[in-house]
Every structure is written in C-alpha cells, then in structure tokens.
Design a protein around this motif. Structure first.
Motif, PDB file in Angstrom:
ATOM      1  N   ALA A 235       0.658  -1.129  -0.032  1.00 12.40           N
ATOM      2  CA  ALA A 235      -0.072  -0.040   0.052  1.00 12.40           C
ATOM      3  C   ALA A 235       0.743   1.228  -0.078  1.00 12.40           C
ATOM      4  O   ALA A 235       0.165   2.243  -0.410  1.00 12.40           O
ATOM      5  N   ALA A 236       2.131   1.082   0.212  1.00 10.73           N
ATOM      6  CA  ALA A 236       3.086   2.536   0.273  1.00 10.73           C
ATOM      7  C   ALA A 236       3.645   2.882  -1.132  1.00 10.73           C
ATOM      8  O   ALA A 236       3.955   3.732  -1.345  1.00 10.73           O
ATOM      9  N   THR A 237       3.317   1.655  -2.067  1.00 10.49           N
ATOM     10  CA  THR A 237       4.086   1.722  -3.204  1.00 10.49           C
ATOM     11  C   THR A 237       3.141   1.622  -4.556  1.00 10.49           C
ATOM     12  O   THR A 237       3.436   1.791  -5.772  1.00 10.49           O
ATOM     13  N   ALA A 238       1.862   1.232  -4.015  1.00 10.10           N
ATOM     14  CA  ALA A 238       0.856   1.024  -5.243  1.00 10.10           C
ATOM     15  C   ALA A 238      -0.594   1.453  -4.630  1.00 10.10           C
ATOM     16  O   ALA A 238      -0.829   1.626  -3.463  1.00 10.10           O
ATOM     17  N   GLY A 239      -1.150   2.286  -5.504  1.00 10.25           N
ATOM     18  CA  GLY A 239      -2.567   2.794  -5.257  1.00 10.25           C
ATOM     19  C   GLY A 239      -3.289   1.848  -5.041  1.00 10.25           C
ATOM     20  O   GLY A 239      -3.969   1.068  -6.078  1.00 10.25           O
ATOM     21  N   LEU A 240      -4.020   1.597  -4.118  1.00  6.55           N
ATOM     22  CA  LEU A 240      -5.185   0.505  -3.930  1.00  6.55           C
ATOM     23  C   LEU A 240      -6.419   1.261  -3.281  1.00  6.55           C
ATOM     24  O   LEU A 240      -6.306   2.142  -2.653  1.00  6.55           O
ATOM     25  N   PRO A 241      -7.426   0.831  -3.879  1.00  3.89           N
ATOM     26  CA  PRO A 241      -8.769   1.377  -3.528  1.00  3.89           C
ATOM     27  C   PRO A 241      -9.219   1.028  -2.014  1.00  3.89           C
ATOM     28  O   PRO A 241      -8.748   0.168  -1.606  1.00  3.89           O
ATOM     29  N   GLN A 242      -9.821   2.196  -1.303  1.00  2.00           N
ATOM     30  CA  GLN A 242     -10.367   1.895  -0.048  1.00  2.00           C
ATOM     31  C   GLN A 242      -9.096   1.923   0.855  1.00  2.00           C
ATOM     32  O   GLN A 242      -9.275   1.138   1.711  1.00  2.00           O
ATOM     33  N   ARG A 243      -8.096   2.479   0.704  1.00  2.26           N
ATOM     34  CA  ARG A 243      -6.928   2.092   1.643  1.00  2.26           C
ATOM     35  C   ARG A 243      -6.119   3.601   1.976  1.00  2.26           C
ATOM     36  O   ARG A 243      -4.911   3.662   1.902  1.00  2.26           O
ATOM     37  N   ALA A 244      -7.020   4.690   2.052  1.00  2.00           N
ATOM     38  CA  ALA A 244      -5.981   5.958   2.174  1.00  2.00           C
ATOM     39  C   ALA A 244      -5.486   6.192   3.283  1.00  2.00           C
ATOM     40  O   ALA A 244      -4.247   6.435   3.238  1.00  2.00           O
ATOM     41  N   LEU A 245      -6.311   5.904   4.232  1.00  2.63           N
ATOM     42  CA  LEU A 245      -5.521   6.140   5.695  1.00  2.63           C
ATOM     43  C   LEU A 245      -4.422   4.924   5.838  1.00  2.63           C
ATOM     44  O   LEU A 245      -3.034   5.259   6.247  1.00  2.63           O
ATOM     45  N   TYR A 246      -4.679   3.699   5.552  1.00  2.00           N
ATOM     46  CA  TYR A 246      -3.484   2.840   5.725  1.00  2.00           C
ATOM     47  C   TYR A 246      -2.453   2.991   4.905  1.00  2.00           C
ATOM     48  O   TYR A 246      -1.213   2.989   5.397  1.00  2.00           O
ATOM     49  N   SER A 247      -2.465   3.516   3.423  1.00  6.50           N
ATOM     50  CA  SER A 247      -1.502   3.785   2.537  1.00  6.50           C
ATOM     51  C   SER A 247      -0.638   4.704   3.115  1.00  6.50           C
ATOM     52  O   SER A 247       0.483   4.884   2.958  1.00  6.50           O
ATOM     53  N   ALA A 248      -1.130   5.979   3.556  1.00  4.43           N
ATOM     54  CA  ALA A 248      -0.680   7.068   3.963  1.00  4.43           C
ATOM     55  C   ALA A 248       0.436   6.666   5.374  1.00  4.43           C
ATOM     56  O   ALA A 248       1.592   7.173   5.289  1.00  4.43           O
ATOM     57  N   THR A 249       0.026   5.873   6.158  1.00  6.52           N
ATOM     58  CA  THR A 249       0.774   5.298   7.268  1.00  6.52           C
ATOM     59  C   THR A 249       2.023   4.300   6.819  1.00  6.52           C
ATOM     60  O   THR A 249       2.999   4.631   7.199  1.00  6.52           O
ATOM     61  N   LYS A 250       1.620   3.621   5.792  1.00  8.47           N
ATOM     62  CA  LYS A 250       2.625   2.815   5.359  1.00  8.47           C
ATOM     63  C   LYS A 250       3.725   3.514   4.403  1.00  8.47           C
ATOM     64  O   LYS A 250       4.860   3.176   4.190  1.00  8.47           O
ATOM     65  N   GLY A 251       3.235   4.523   3.624  1.00 11.73           N
ATOM     66  CA  GLY A 251       4.119   5.544   2.886  1.00 11.73           C
ATOM     67  C   GLY A 251       5.140   6.259   3.789  1.00 11.73           C
ATOM     68  O   GLY A 251       6.151   6.273   3.423  1.00 11.73           O
ATOM     69  N   GLY A 252       4.504   6.491   4.979  1.00 14.96           N
ATOM     70  CA  GLY A 252       5.293   7.245   6.008  1.00 14.96           C
ATOM     71  C   GLY A 252       6.361   6.058   6.496  1.00 14.96           C
ATOM     72  O   GLY A 252       7.676   6.816   6.827  1.00 14.96           O
ATOM     73  N   VAL A 253       6.188   4.985   6.668  1.00 16.31           N
ATOM     74  CA  VAL A 253       7.142   3.935   7.066  1.00 16.31           C
ATOM     75  C   VAL A 253       8.209   3.920   6.273  1.00 16.31           C
ATOM     76  O   VAL A 253       9.445   3.793   6.316  1.00 16.31           O
ATOM     77  N   VAL A 254       7.961   3.662   4.801  1.00 23.55           N
ATOM     78  CA  VAL A 254       8.912   3.679   3.932  1.00 23.55           C
ATOM     79  C   VAL A 254      10.032   4.805   4.005  1.00 23.55           C
ATOM     80  O   VAL A 254      11.106   4.559   3.821  1.00 23.55           O
ATOM     81  N   ALA A 255       9.076   6.108   4.023  1.00 24.36           N
ATOM     82  CA  ALA A 255      10.184   7.156   4.017  1.00 24.36           C
ATOM     83  C   ALA A 255      10.944   7.354   5.383  1.00 24.36           C
ATOM     84  O   ALA A 255      12.246   7.981   5.425  1.00 24.36           O
ATOM     85  N   LEU A 256      10.525   7.001   6.346  1.00 24.70           N
ATOM     86  CA  LEU A 256      11.053   6.942   7.538  1.00 24.70           C
ATOM     87  C   LEU A 256      12.385   5.982   7.642  1.00 24.70           C
ATOM     88  O   LEU A 256      13.236   6.305   7.974  1.00 24.70           O
ATOM     89  N   THR A 257      12.072   4.856   6.968  1.00 21.94           N
ATOM     90  CA  THR A 257      13.112   3.823   6.797  1.00 21.94           C
ATOM     91  C   THR A 257      14.343   4.511   6.331  1.00 21.94           C
ATOM     92  O   THR A 257      15.587   4.225   6.613  1.00 21.94           O
ATOM     93  N   ARG A 258      14.140   5.217   5.038  1.00 21.96           N
ATOM     94  CA  ARG A 258      15.363   5.665   4.420  1.00 21.96           C
ATOM     95  C   ARG A 258      16.040   6.837   5.353  1.00 21.96           C
ATOM     96  O   ARG A 258      17.043   7.109   5.329  1.00 21.96           O
ATOM     97  N   ALA A 259      15.252   7.601   5.896  1.00 24.08           N
ATOM     98  CA  ALA A 259      15.716   8.664   6.744  1.00 24.08           C
ATOM     99  C   ALA A 259      16.484   8.117   7.946  1.00 24.08           C
ATOM    100  O   ALA A 259      17.458   8.609   8.057  1.00 24.08           O
ATOM    101  N   MET A 260      16.002   7.037   8.564  1.00 25.40           N
ATOM    102  CA  MET A 260      16.614   6.536   9.569  1.00 25.40           C
ATOM    103  C   MET A 260      17.858   5.837   9.034  1.00 25.40           C
ATOM    104  O   MET A 260      18.855   5.704   9.879  1.00 25.40           O
ATOM    105  N   ALA A 261      17.976   5.182   8.061  1.00 21.80           N
ATOM    106  CA  ALA A 261      18.975   4.535   7.538  1.00 21.80           C
ATOM    107  C   ALA A 261      20.170   5.593   7.146  1.00 21.80           C
ATOM    108  O   ALA A 261      21.494   5.108   7.406  1.00 21.80           O
ATOM    109  N   ALA A 262      19.934   6.728   6.794  1.00 22.38           N
ATOM    110  CA  ALA A 262      20.802   7.724   6.320  1.00 22.38           C
ATOM    111  C   ALA A 262      21.282   8.260   7.932  1.00 22.38           C
ATOM    112  O   ALA A 262      22.650   8.433   8.012  1.00 22.38           O
TER     113      ALA A 262
END
Length: 248
Positions: free
Chosen positions: A134-161
C-alpha cells in the motif's frame, strides 16, 4: 551454527500473523527473541513474551529494558506492530487518522528511539520495519492505511541515513496482501468471503495471498549480519504485484 547465534532480537506485534512468523524464523536460526505485543505471548525456549503497547512510550521503554535485562543486550529490532484501516480519504474522521498513525508510524518511532542506545553497542545492529504494498501502489479504499505505510517507507530511508554511520542498518519489507488474521477478519465481514478472497488473490501476479513465513524470510535476510551492505532498502514480498503486469 547460524549467523544469529548470540544475537538478540525484539519483534513488535510478535503474538500473531507476520510477527509470530518472524519470531519463529529468528529463533530457528539461533537468535534469542523477545516478542513484544499487547496480547499475551507464551514463553518458550529462547523466546521471551513481553507486554508492550507501541502507543505508550513508557510501555515501549519498559519492554526494551526488560528484553535487555533478560538477554544482556539488543542487536535487532523488527518494527511489525500495526493495525489496518479501510476507506477513502473522506471516510474516516480525524480521530481514526490519529489512532492509526499513532500505531503504524509513531509506534515505530517510539520503539526505535528506545532501542537505539542498545543497538549502538551491538556488533551487528539492524532495524527492519514492516511496510506494505500500500506504500508503493495505489489501492482502493486504503487512503489512511496507505498514508501510514508510505510514512514507514520514507522513515526507513531517513533512519538508514541517520544511523548507518553508527553501524546500525535500517531496511523495510513491503508485503503484498498477506494471509494474516486482519485479512481474515476483513474476509469474514464481506458479503461473499470466497469471492472477495478470490479477488485479493487474483490481483497478485502469483495468484495467491502472501504467506507470513515468506515475509519472515525477507526479514531474516535484512536482519542478518550477512546482509551488511544492505541499508535503506525496501524489499517487496508481493508476488510481483508492484512491478509485474502479466497478460492473462
């Protein structure tokens, strides 16, 4: 012998589903494992059940300290605890947005923050966050969940750096639709559970739901000292859903 012998891992949401599969996989490969969850986890050889609520900073800190006191340190953190959400951007009130963000994103922040002082002392420190297709593909009826998991992916990269210079690798796994208790509950609510399951299976190119054990295998790879040159990566375990377009 295993590359995990002598290492200690903490897994949030370790009582069921993907978390339980990760606990079992790490333990089978020699790690000592603390399963952190709001639900009880039965203790077994090398597995410590610790109650932890990732929305409560004090609870998280106490769980990490309990793990360190029991096993003598902490080398691996798997941020798996999360909850689901359905609906378009307009379907959930602010309170629900804040509740799901609190668990799925801020929960990882709290646990990582509590674990960092111990991970800095490890010879093989790794954090693995569980994201989602849900962080990398647009799925129907998952706006809130996708937003949180998109944040996880971005957070992962920032933490890695931020933390690679300290010797701490941070990566994430992005599962496709997995055969977990949450998906089971969604199917139970559907008007036609069999048809809904068939639809979920059909949208993944390999034609079935992802097994929790398959996600756990990816987590084990990223957590392993043998993956010392892998940092800031997002590993898809989705049957090709993100990148493949098969012709039926």
């Amino acid at each position: 012998m295993s590359e995990f012998d002598g290492l200690t891992a903490a897994v949030t949401g370790g009582a069921s589903g993907i978390g339980a599969a990760v606990v079992a996989a790490l333990r089978a490969r020699g790690a000592r494992v603390a399963a952190l969850d709001v639900q009880p986890v039965s203790e077994q050889d090398g597995v410590l059940g610790v109650r932890a609520d990732v929305t409560d900073d004090a609870s998280v800190r106490e769980a990490i300290e309990t793990t360190v006191a029991r096993f003598g340190g902490l080398d691996i953190l798997v941020n798996n605890a999360g909850i689901g959400a359905q609906g378009t951007v307009a379907d959930n009130p602010d309170a629900e947005w804040l509740r799901v963000l609190d668990v799925n994103l801020l929960g990882m922040v709290r646990t990582s923050r509590a674990a960092l002082p111990h991970l800095r002392r490890s010879r093989a420190a790794a954090i693995v966050n569980i994201g989602s297709i849900a962080a990398t593909a647009g799925l129907p009826q998952r706006a809130l969940y996708s937003a949180t998991k998109g944040g996880v992916v971005a957070l992962t990269r920032a933490m890695a750096a931020d933390h690679l210079p300290e010797g701490i690798r941070v990566n994430c796994v992005n599962p496709g639709t997995a055969d977990t208790p949450w998906i089971g509950r969604l199917l139970d609510k559907a008007e036609d559970p069999a048809a809904e399951r068939a639809a979920l299976e059909a949208r993944q190119p390999h034609g079935r739901l992802v097994a929790p054990e398959e996600v756990a295998h990816a987590v084990v790879y990223l957590a392993s000292p043998l993956a010392a040159s892998t940092a800031g990566a997002g590993l898809a375990v989705d049957g090709g859903m993100q990148d493949l377009r098969l012709r039926r």
